[in-house]
Every structure is written in C-alpha cells, then in structure tokens.
Write a protein that holds these residues in place. Structure first.
Motif: not given
Lengths: 681, 750
Positions: B143-147, B149-153, B170-171
């Motif tokens: 799992v690769y997470i890119e943070n 501003d309003d959430g993550f990918k 997205e929040l």
C-alpha cells in the motif's frame, strides 16, 4: 346478454368491510405478496384473482425452542398450536403468537410425524420409528400406547408404521401406516382393528390389461405389483367426515369421505406433491403441496384460491422450501409448516376473501337470495370469478327471474342450473306464444295450399318448376341427389358408384365439404347445454387436420389393405363411396344442432338417440360399402376393417417416431454449431 | 441409358454431393470464427500490470492511525495498515468505524480480513467463474499512501495477482467521498478484477449492541432493525441497483398453470443508510460515479457474521451463462470489463437529523444540487388509465378486442367531471393498431381503426387541454412483440451469451417479448415525435424505458449499462416539449419526468425487513407528483387507502368500457376487473378523499415520518399539517382524540 350487477356504493361497501372485519377480528395490514393468486373460471381454466391470503408473520422459535425438520402441526379448538418437532423427538405446545406453553414427550418420542388433539385435549402422536401411537394427557403424561392391532384382519404381512392420524368423536383412530396400501386403518378406542377405510383405486391401463390376458403365470408373477398409492395425509372435520390427500392420484388427489367410505368430491386440481389438508370455518378445504402451493376449495370441491410457491432463495415470506403441513385457526388464519427452513408461515385473509367467504357461506346454507348481494360485490372486485354467477343464478331462480338466472348460469358455466332456467323460460315462452305459433303454422299451411291451387289452375309456378327440374338434371346435382338412394338400397347404390358411374369425384368432394361444415357447426354452434367446446374458443387448424386427416388416412389405408387382399375397389371408388356413406350425418346432424338450442337436459335423450342413429347407420353403411366395393364376403369385410384400423395406427406411430428423430437430428446439429461457436471464440 | 452410363452418373452425383457438403461445413466454420471477433464497445480497459511504475509512490512511514484530514465539523482518522477510516463528529464526539472484528466473533481468515479492511476487491481466477476475494490482509498487498489536504490517495498493489488500483478519500463538510479512478486500474492476464468494496463496514454494528436500523432502498424504503436476530436469517439482501441486468442475470422460468413468484421490487435509488439512534449519528451512502453497474448488499447479523452492515459493491465484471447446446449453458468469466470511474459519497448526519427523515432530506438536497431533480408541478390529479384494445387468437390469425374507444373514453371523462372529478390525468393505452400487446415494437403509430381515428384523438386532446386536463398516450419504446420481423443483428438486444434476450410474460398468447436496442428505440422515438408534430397530443407515458437498464451484445460489440443510460437521456431530450409520465423511473430519469407513476407502496416481503417506510415519497414530495399503482386489484382496499394517505400518493385506476372478461384470452388477462360502471363510485370517493388531504398539505414537503406505536404512523408536512394513520384494530389516543381503528386523521395548523 344483460349483466346482472347492482351498483353498490363505496361507502356501503366500506361499511360492509368494516362489519366483516370486526366480526373476524383481524388486523388488516397493508401487506403484499411475493406470489400471484389464481382462481378458476367456469371452464376449469385458471385465471387471475386478487390475493385471498397475504403472508403475515413467521414463527421460527417457540420461546427458546427451535424445531428441527418438523413434519406436522395441529391447532385445536382453543387455538392452541401443537408442533410435531420430528427431528428433536418431542411435541412443542405453543400459543398462536409463538409463546411457549409446554413441551411434551421428550424421552418417549423418537420421531413423531403426525399429531392430533381430541376434544378433551389429549394429544395423540404417531411415531413411525417406534411403530406406536402415543397418547398424552394435556399435562404431558403418557396415558396410552397403540401398537399393531392383534388378529389376522389387519394383515399378517402389513407392518404398523403410523405416520399420520385423526381421531373421531367416539375415540376411534384413523391411522395412515407407511407402506400399507389397503387404505387407512381404523382402530377402536381400545386398539382393536375395525377395518380399512378410504383406499385408493389403481387405474388399469390398456397395456396392463393386455399383459394380464397374454402373459403366462410365471411372467405375471415377475411383474411389479400394481398397487394403488397410499394416502399421504388426512384430516377430520366437526361433523366427523374424513378427508385424505394422496400423491400421484391426479384429479382424485383430494377426497372427502362420507360415513359409508365413499368419496363425495368430483375432480380437483391435480398436484403431484400434495401433502396436507385442513378444514376451515365454513367447511372450506385447504390443501398444501410440498412446493408451497396452497389451494382453497369450497366444501363441494370448487377452487376458490390458489397461491403460494417455491422459495426463490431470497428469504421472502410466503414462499416455501418444502411445505409439510397446514392448519387453520378460528379466525381463518392459515398456518403452513416449512420442514426445511424450520418455520411456520402465517397467512391472513384479505377483505376480498372475507367477502367471498360470506357469500359462499350464505349460498351453501341455502340462503340464495341473501347471497346475491355479496356475490355481486365479489364480481365487482373480480369479474373473472365465475363461481359467483352460480350464486347469483340461484338467487334469481328463487326469485323467479328466469331470464336473469339463465344469463347468470351461462356465465357461471352451471349447465344444470341453465337447463332448469331454460325449461322455465321456454315454458313461459310457449304459454305466451302458443296461440301465435299455432296460428302462424295454420297460415303457412293455407299459403302453401293456395299456391298449389293457383298453380294447378293457372300454372303460375310452371316456369319455376321447369327451372328447378332442369337444375336437378345438371350432372353434379344429379350425382348429389344419388345420396337419397344410398339408404334405400345400399348394396345397389355402391354397385352403382363402382360400375355405373353414378357419382363423380366432384360430387363426393362437395359432400365431404358439407360434412366438414356441419361438423364445425355442431362443434362450435351447438346450444350451450350440449356444446363441449368453450365459448369463443376456436381451433380450426386442429379441426381441419383431424377431420380430413382421419378421412384421408382411412381411405389410403383401406386402399392399401384392400389391394393387398385382392379387393376389387379402386382408390376412386373408396373415396366416393365413403363420401356417400356419411350421409346420415349430413341429414340428421343439422336436426340435432337445431334441437340442441331448444332442448333442456330433461329431453337430452332425444339428441343422444339421434347421435346413436347417425353413428350406427354410418357404421352399417361402411361395412356394406367395403363388402360391395371390394367384393368380399362378410367375414373378409370385418378382417379388412380391422386391418385398416391397425394400419392407420401404424401410420400414426411412425409419423410420431419420425418427427421425434428429426427433432433429435436438428438438436444435434445445433449443439455442434453452438459448441464450435463457444470453443472457437 | 446404358447401365454403365447410369453408374457413372450416379457416382458423379455422389461425389459432387460430398464435395458440396464439405465446402458448406468449411464455410460455416469460417463464418462462425470470424463472427466471433468480438470487439468491446466503448468501455475503457484496464491497463496492463507490467506498465505499473511504483517507483514514484511513497510507502507510508508509520503503521499507526493518524488524522488524515479535518474540517470544522468532521475528522478523518486513517489506519494505514487496514486502510480503515474513522469519522468523528467533533461536536458530539461520536464516531463511525469502518473496520470491525473481535475474538469472540470466531471469524475465519477470509471474513476476518474482510471485516478488518477498509477496501477489498473480488476477482476471477483464470477461466473459473467463481469469485475470490482479496482484502488488505489476504493476498498481502503493498500500500502506497499519498497524503493530501483533504484526505489521501492510496495505491493498492497486489503483486501476485498483478492487480493494482487507487483509492482516493476526500473529507467534505457533510461527510466523505471515496473514488476509484478507472485509469488507475492495472491488471494481468490470469487474475481479472471483478468488483471493489469501498468501506463496506462503515458504521456497521455488532448483534444488538447498538440501537438503530439500516435503510434499504427497497421499494419506497425499508428498514432492518439492528437487533440480535439469534441466527434466524440465512441469506443477505443482495440486489443490483437499477434492476437485474437482462444480459447477464438468469430469469425465472415461467409456468402457466400455477401461481407465479412475483419479481421483487427494483432498486430505484442508489443509496443506503445506517442509523445509530441512541448515539444520534447516522450515515447516508449515495453511489455516484459508476452507479449504473453496482450491487447493494445488506447483511443483518447472523448472516455469515455477527455484524449488521450495508454497502454498495461496484462491479467491473460478472459471470454469465454461455450457451453450449440448445438447452444448456455453463457459467463463464468474461474477458472484457466495464471499467469506469466509481465513487461513493457518505453523508454524516447527527442530532435530530440522524434518522431516515434526515436522510431523505439530505438525499433530496443532493439531488437538487446536482440537477438530478427539479421542482415540477405537483398539483393533485387522479390518474385514470384507459385500455383501448388488445388482441387474441381467432382461428388462425389474431383479432382485435376493443375495450374502450376514443368516444367511450370521452363519455367516461365527461361523466366523471360532472360528478365533480375535475382534476384528471388520463392515459390512453393500447390505442395503437393491433392493441396493447401487438403495439410493442411497432413504429407506425397508427390509431387502431376500431377505436377511432387520429383526428378524433387530437380533437379530444385539445378539448381536454382547454379544461385543464392533459391527455397522455402510453408508449413503450423498449419491448418488441415477437410476431413481427426484426433485424436481429441491430435491433434486438442479445445477452452476453449471444442469445436474444427475452422478457417473460407468463401468458399463453405471447409468452415473451424481445427488447429493442437503444439504437432502434431512439429511431422509433424520433418517428413518434415526427408523427405527432403539429397535433395537441403532447403527453406521453413511458413504459419500460424508464425502469429497465441493461448491458447488451449487438452487431459484434458489447455495450455497457452506462451507454444504455446515455441513449435513454438522448431519447428524453428529444421529447423536450412533451409532458412526460414514467412508470416507476430510476433516479437518473427523474429530471425528465413530470409525473411519477406506480410508486412502490410495499417492499418485497423479505423476512428480515422490520418495516416499510415512505423514504422515496419523502424525497419526492413537493418536487414531483407521484401516483400509486392501480387500486382495482387491491384485496385490502381500506389498508391500501391508508397507505396512500401515509405516502402522500395520488390515486390511480385502470378503466375499460367493456367487461374485463373480454381480456381473458389476451396477454392482458391479469386485468381482471376494470369495468367503468363497477368503479365509477370508487373513483369519485377516492378522488375526494385524497384531494382533501392534498389541499391541506398544499404541495409542501414531508419533513418527518415517525412510527409512534405498533401500526400507528405520524407524518408531518412543511406547512405544519400532521396526519395520523392508525393501521391497528384498536382505537388510538392522540391529542385527546380517539382515532378509530383503520382510519386516519388530519391535524391542520391552527
């Protein structure tokens, strides 16, 4: 045709519903059903209907007790529910809402599959594994056991494996024992064998008869015994009448026995999987099949509602995986046990069903006039419910509105009622018009006499007579007129056809066509009482195929056989002679057709007589025909006819086989194509 | 001829015959193979896994949960190991969890992983038609997470399966959006992606530990209470949104001499809800992108696990039946997939809005904001459908059964208006040549001679319009009667097994109908519009087009449900100047509809449904007028009336001049009671009763619906009117009134 419907106002209807509802005390939920509901029209065809019953609740547990593969339920007169929890070897006693009252028989019962509770509250449980019927007091104490009755009457080789039972008011038990094809065993309260009751019959098919006649003794012993199916389940009503349901008995699957053990019901709908029967408040009969179809019949065996069905794997109430038992409570709720999914489905009557029951109840009790309004309300809600017309017909008949009862009986398909009403209507018509008819006939007679007189004096009609005479000499007409000679001297007539060229192919063909037209007229345009085909139903293609098919086949086969057996007749001779042999039909049938419109069942014998005369004379003529045309002796003639019929049968069988084979070939080719398609893509 | 020459001749004939047969077989084989060069329609395909470049992606540093995004109202906490999200309502502190599972639950590895993961996928292995599932634990993805501003990918890569996809969360102010873009999907040869679950356990509860309910878009709305079911239920609720796909799903076999199992209601709205009533927090899920091919799943506790959960699963591929012989087929996994963007929007509701009334309002606001619904004229009318003609067998051909001519319809309408029934919405059905059943697939649009003429119809429409009555004509642009010839290559829908798709009717005369392809439906629609140009017949009631969505095979291509939907849009736009009524339309059709016919008043009798609620009416009230199904066939007329009152639906009847028994041998034999004389008084009564209520509620929206006691319901309207409906058979006391059993009372604002 006047429709007999009163225009009832909605408010009154609503009030009526309200009254009915408060009497029955049910909660009319606005529920729906996952199944469609059917009823019967007067032809016995199934047609759509409003739902009579809707699923209400399910009982899956009683207190903390679940049941496992339960096979029977019983609701007694105090609305207490008993469940034969077969898989757990006990009987669960519950309220109708699923609250536990007690558990009975644990440790004693192994696999109870049938229960019955008598008026005193004693619980009878049939346990096939223990081969006994156990009787418990209302407190759960074991008070009696019934085992295989002593003595040879019961049958030495018959085991006693009780599956289902009922008990009558005298305490006699009626037990269905597994594998016992003699019927229901009747035991006295003391356990003595009283006899067998309500056996089914084995239908005897032609091939069985042939086998019996032609096989040797050894071969016959090898054959499987042809035994009747044993009843699957039974119930008893308040009057002590026993009802049974039998699988594999076709339209006789449901039976209602009178005291003498004779079935009182006519044919009902066949269902291979019929499995239980219960009786409702107005002696209506409920039947359930393992597929979950629920039938409600009137006490005479007329279908009122057919609904329910197989569970589609989606957990919807009102559908069943394997229904095993049905019972009814005092307010008319239905309880159906599903063995596989271990639940009891409760159904509630709809407003519509309540109206139907109200009308039916009045009608059955003989209050015909009072039943008219409810029946009309039923029709307003479902104009396809033909049974209602019978009730309305009876009401009008009692009120002496014969024209209206006639129309109603016709719509309801009640031929007996129609016949009686028609008799009355005809009676009135004759009484009113007798004088007029008589005068009219006298007038006709006078006119004819006058014309004849004038003719002989002044020769007015001579040109007309000349025209008619010359018309009669036209060859075709002359040949057609030969028809009159046939009954006078058949042998000579056939000789005339064969050797003297008295007729032609054209005239014979005309006769066949006339025959066919009269056949159609008889089939489709006979009077209502004597017609066998449904109104408005036509199957012309079948008629053409069957009439001309049979005639053609007979001619061809007869010609074949006759040529082989040194008959003298040519194809043409047979073709023409047969046409002239059916002349009794051409002359007498129209009379029967006309009479069918004016006779009632009281005079039906006249039409039957005409029919017998027609068919007998045709038979005689055909025999004479073959004898003369082929120049056979009488004995050879009969042989010829037998062989012809046999050949026709062979033709038909070969045609069927060939069609089946061709179908197979086509199927095979298509399969290959599809397979290639799939593999290659 | 000499013997020898005959022999030679015979031999030549035999040889030629054999040669011709061989050539024919070869030709067939060639044709069959080339025809099967199937090209997918216009769906996007997944990218090949070998093209995936993970070098630019960053692995997450920490394994602990952290706050991924925050706004004034909500907080999103992400657990990078399971990708689980916790949503926190800052004001009340209540949380909604999306991963679950305890030791006590005794879950097997597969369910443990599934319950513990925020995102899971299903895939096909090779040619096997069975689905396998992979979550964040089984099949061990990277799992690769890119943070953001309003959430993550999050990029999820299954090395062994050679499947990769991105999940973007997205929040938002009112909740959260989760999407999977189509161009982020990578696949290999062996394992093919079938479906994806996005936070299926968001808001799930265990047994009866939380009080509340799940909202199903079943019928008009149904609730499953969150109570301990003690293992009573075995199967979950599992239904395709927008109905079964005729191209893929197997139909129930039909039978004539037995009752039929009725098809369950279709899902009209792609939504689901979960409410925790004690904690006053609730969730509304709305499927957004990719909603045309997804499945709604609801598991009450006891079915597979102890948890109550509800979600929408997005489908990329489904198994289907491929024919191998005339009568049988085998299940197969398809090679082609329906790849498009998919996404779900979660709306978090708190306080007084944490219930289905609040969900209805939230959904309606969503629809208005996104232009899916517009305010239409909601004036009260009674819907009266008139059946013109049908057809039945007569000797060798079909004959017309006229039921209501144009002038008879006029007589009935005029008489009803004299009785005071002034607001009528009439639809004329079966007006076409041949009657109703034969009209399917007929694009001549001629008026049946026995009923009247086009001019008569036009004149009547104009007269009625002058009196404020809008005459509608019924037309089904989708079904096709089998007695006609069609170009099956381009005009008739074929399912994925390349057989003509059939709609079973359970009737003897026409046992099934075909479906017309969108191409043909569109061209028929254009002919219709042209035919009625310049007339006053500008009202149309659409049959199946608005409530049937399918993918199909035609002319060598496979078309997705999305493409069918676009075609439906195009058709509706063509009818811009017509008044449009639709039979039970799906939500994406609502913006075109002026009238909603056949709003479901019942759910489908599922065992686990605790009760039915008028969710759909609460969404539509005030925006679109909706009509109940025909009152003719209801066995419990009084309860049905109460239902209409509760749901705020307008009444409908089907009427004919002739007796309904005339229809016995036709395909409309299920219309067993429709005679005008029988229903005249009921029409007037229902009209008056429901008009009274409609006048009092005055076109305002329903603000609240509550079940205040066993079988007693209260509905509140925006203008303050309250209606109390007592379904029970006992009196009910309310505000010092005793409300009689099975009746209702309207309380107006003082």
């Amino acid at each position: 045709m006047n429709k007999i419907r009163a225009k009832s106002r909605f408010i009154t209807a609503l009030l009526a519903f309200g009254i009915v509802l408060s009497c029955i005390g049910m909660a009319a939920h606005a529920a729906s059903a996952p199944y469609t509901t059917l009823t019967e029209d007067y032809r016995g065809r199934l047609v759509s209907s409003q739902d009579g019953y809707l699923p209400l609740n399910t009982i899956t547990k009683v207190g903390d007790y679940e049941f496992n593969k339960a096979l029977d339920i019983f609701i007694d007169d105090d609305d207490i529910l008993y469940i034969a929890d077969t898989g757990n070897g006990r009987i669960i006693v519950s309220t109708l809402e699923g609250e536990l009252i007690s558990v009975i028989g644990e440790g004693i019962l192994t696999a109870p599959s049938g229960i019955f509770v008598d008026r005193e509250g004693n619980i009878y449980a049939a346990d096939p594994r223990k081969e006994k019927v156990f009787v418990f007091s209302p407190d759960g104490e074991l008070i009696r056991e019934y085992t295989k009755p002593e003595g040879s009457l019961y049958g030495k080789n018959n085991r006693f494996v009780p599956q289902k039972l009922v008990v009558d008011a005298a305490g006699s038990l009626y037990v269905i024992s597994e594998g016992n094809t003699n019927g229901i065993a009747q035991l006295s309260k003391q356990g003595e064998f009283l006899g067998y009751f309500g056996a089914n019959y084995t239908p005897l098919f032609i091939h069985e008869i042939i086998r019996r006649l032609t096989f040797t003794k050894e071969q016959r012993e090898q054959l499987k015994l042809n035994v009747p199916p044993s009843p699957k389940n039974l119930t008893i009503d308040d009057r002590g009448l026993v009802y049974t349901v039998t699988q594999g008995a076709g339209t006789k699957g449901l039976k209602k026995f009178n005291m003498a053990g004779i079935n009182m019901l006519d044919d009902t709908l066949p269902d291979e999987n019929i499995t239980d029967v219960a009786i409702g408040q107005i002696e209506n009969i409920f039947v359930v099949s393992t597929e979950g179809y629920i039938y409600e019949y009137s006490r005479e065996g007329d279908l009122l509602f057919l609904f329910g069905g197989r569970d589609d794997g989606k957990n919807r109430s009102g559908l069943f995986v394997s229904a095993a038992a049905i019972d009814v409570d005092k307010s008319g709720h239905l309880y159906v046990l599903d063995t596989e999914s271990n639940k009891i489905q409760i159904f509630e009557k709809t407003e519509y069903a309540s109206i139907v029951h109200e009308a039916l109840n009045l009608y059955q009790e003989g209050y015909y006039i009072e039943s008219k309004d409810p029946w009309e309300e039923v029709l307003r809600q479902n104009s396809l419910f033909d049974y209602a017309y019978r009730g309305i017909g009876q009401a009008h008949y009692k009120l002496e509105n014969y024209e209206q009862s006639l129309a109603a009986f016709r719509l309801g398909g009640d031929k007996a009622g129609y016949s009686s009403s028609f008799w009355e209507v005809r009676n009135i018509f004759l009484k009113n018009n007798m004088l007029k008819i008589f005068l009219f006939l006298v007038l006709i007679w006078l006119v004819v006499k006058t014309v004849r007189l004038l003719n002989s004096m002044f020769g007015l009609l001579v040109p007309v007579q000349k025209a008619i005479a010359s018309f009669r000499e036209v060859s075709v007409v002359r040949e057609l007129r030969f028809v009159y000679y046939v009954p006078k001297n058949p042998a000579d007539a056939y000789y005339g056809i064969k050797r003297e060229g008295k007729v032609s192919i054209l005239s014979s063909t005309i006769l066949y066509i006339i025959f066919f037209v009269i056949y159609l007229a008889d089939k489709y345009f006979s009077g209502f009482l004597f017609k066998k085909v449904a109104e408005g139903h036509y199957e012309l293609a079948t008629d053409i195929a069957s009439v001309f098919g049979v005639i053609g086949l007979f001619i061809i086969c007869n010609n074949l056989i006759s040529s082989i057996r040194d008959g003298e007749g040519k194809l043409r001779d047979i073709y023409c002679s047969l046409a002239y042999s059916i002349m009794p039909y051409i002359f007498l049938k129209p009379v029967a057709i006309v009479l069918s419109h004016v006779l009632t069942y009281n005079e039906a014998f006249i039409i039957n007589l005409i029919n017998i005369v027609i068919y007998a004379s045709i038979a005689v003529l055909i025999i004479v025909m073959i004898k003369e045309i082929q120049n056979y002796s009488l004995r050879e003639t009969f042989k010829n006819i037998a062989l012809t019929l046999f050949t026709m049968l062979i033709f038909v069988i070969s045609a069927v086989v060939i069609v089946a084979l061709v179908n197979q070939v086509v199927d095979f080719i298509l399969s290959i194509a599809k397979e290639v398609n799939y593999r290659v893509s | 001829m000499s013997r020898k020459r005959i022999g030679v001749r015979a031999r030549n004939i035999v040889v030629s015959a054999v040669v011709i047969a061989l050539v024919a077989v070869l030709a067939v084989l060639v044709y069959v193979t080339t025809r099967n060069a199937v090209t997918t329609g216009k769906s996007v395909s997944a990218k090949d896994f070998s093209l995936l470049d993970t070098s630019l992606l960053s692995r997450n540093i920490s394994d602990k949960p952290y706050i991924a995004a925050e706004n004034d109202r909500l907080q999103m906490i992400l657990d990078p190991v399971s990708l689980g999200i916790t949503l926190v309502d800052k004001a009340s502190g209540e949380r909604l969890e999306s991963v679950h599972g305890t030791e006590e639950d005794k879950l097997n590895a597969s369910w443990k992983g599934f319950l513990g993961s925020g995102v899971s996928i299903e895939f096909f292995n090779g040619d096997s038609p069975s689905l396998e599932r992979a979550d964040m634990f089984n099949h061990k993805p990277e799992v690769y997470i890119e943070n953001r501003d309003d959430g993550f990918k999050a990029t999820i890569v299954y090395e062994k399966l050679k499947i990769a996809l991105d999940v973007i969360a997205e929040l938002t102010e009112d909740g959260m959006k989760v999407t999977v873009p189509a161009d982020s999907i990578y696949e290999g040869e062996q394992y093919r992606l079938a479906s994806v679950y996005l936070y299926p356990f968001m808001g799930a509860t265990r047994l009866g530990e939380e009080k509340g309910y799940m909202l199903l878009p079943e019928g008009s709305g149904a609730l499953i209470d969150l109570e301990d079911n003690k293992g009573r239920f075995r199967a979950p609720y599992s239904k395709k949104v927008y109905g079964d796909n005729i191209a893929v799903d197997r139909e129930i076999s039909q039978q004539y001499n037995r009752p039929n199992v009725k098809a369950p209601e279709q899902i009209i709205m792609p939504i689901f809800g979960m409410a925790h009533t004690d904690r006053k927090i609730a969730l509304l899920g709305i499927a957004e992108e990719g909603k045309y091919n997804c499945q709604l799943l609801a598991y009450p506790n006891g079915v597979s696990t102890n948890y109550n959960w509800i979600t929408i699963k997005y489908l990329y591929r489904e198994d289907y039946i491929t024919q191998v012989s005339r009568s049988s087929g085998i299940r197969a996994a398809p090679k082609e997939g329906d790849f498009r963007d998919v996404g779900v929007k979660f709306t978090v509701l708190t306080g007084e809005k944490a219930n289905y009334s609040g969900m209805a309002e939230a959904y309606r606001n969503y629809l208005v904001e996104n232009g899916i619904i517009e305010k239409k004229n909601t004036d009260y009318n009674i819907r009266l459908d008139f059946l013109g003609a049908e057809s039945k067998e007569w000797i060798v051909m079909k004959t017309i059964v006229p039921m209501t001519t144009i002038s008879q319809m006029e007589t009935m309408l005029k008489e009803l208006m004299e009785y005071g029934v002034k607001d009528i919405l009439p639809t004329y059905m079966g007006w076409q040549k041949g009657g109703l059943s034969l009209s399917y697939g007929d694009n001549g649009y001629k008026v049946e001679e026995k009923l009247g003429s086009l001019r008569q119809l036009d004149t009547l429409a104009k007269e009625l319009k002058d009196q404020g009555i809008n005459l509608m004509l019924y037309q089904d642009f989708l079904l096709a009667n089998t007695s006609r010839n069609y170009d099956t290559q381009s005009d008739i829908v074929k399912n994925l097994s390349k057989n003509l798709a059939k709609k079973l009717t359970n009737k003897r005369l026409y046992p099934y109908y075909y479906y017309l392809t969108p191409k043909r439906s569109l061209s028929d629609a254009r002919k219709y519009i042209k035919k009625f140009e310049g007339t006053d017949l500008k009202g149309i009631t659409f049959g199946s087009v608005a409530n049937t969505l399918f993918s199909y095979f035609s002319g060598g291509n496979i078309y997705s449900r999305q493409e069918t939907k676009k075609a439906a849009d195009t058709m509706m736009e063509g009818f811009g100047e017509f008044s449009k009524a639709m039979i039970q339309p799906f939500d994406y059709m609502w913006k075109y509809a002026d009238y909603y016919f056949d709003i479901p008043l019942y759910a489908s009798n599922y065992n686990y449904v605790s009760r039915e609620i008028p969710f759909l009416p609460m969404v539509l009230k005030g925006y679109m007028p909706y009509y109940a199904d025909y009152a003719n066939f209801e066995p419990n007329k009084n309860s049905f009336l109460l239902k209409m009152v509760e749901y705020g639906a307008y009444p409908s009847f089907i009427l004919t001049w002739e007796e309904s028994s005339e229809l016995k041998d036709t395909n409309s034999s299920d219309i067993f009671t429709s005679n005008y004389d029988d229903f005249k008084s009921m029409v007037v009564e229902y009209y008056n009763l429901l008009k009274e209520i409609s006048d009092k509620t005055d076109g305002t929206a329903i603000t609240r619906h509550d079940i205040i006691a066993d079988d007693v319901v209260k509905v509140q309207y925006e203008n303050g009117v309250e209606i109390l409906i007592n379904y029970s058979n006992r009196e009910f006391e309310y505000k010092q009134d005793m409300i009689a059993p099975q009746s209702y009372k309207v309380y107006e604002v003082n």
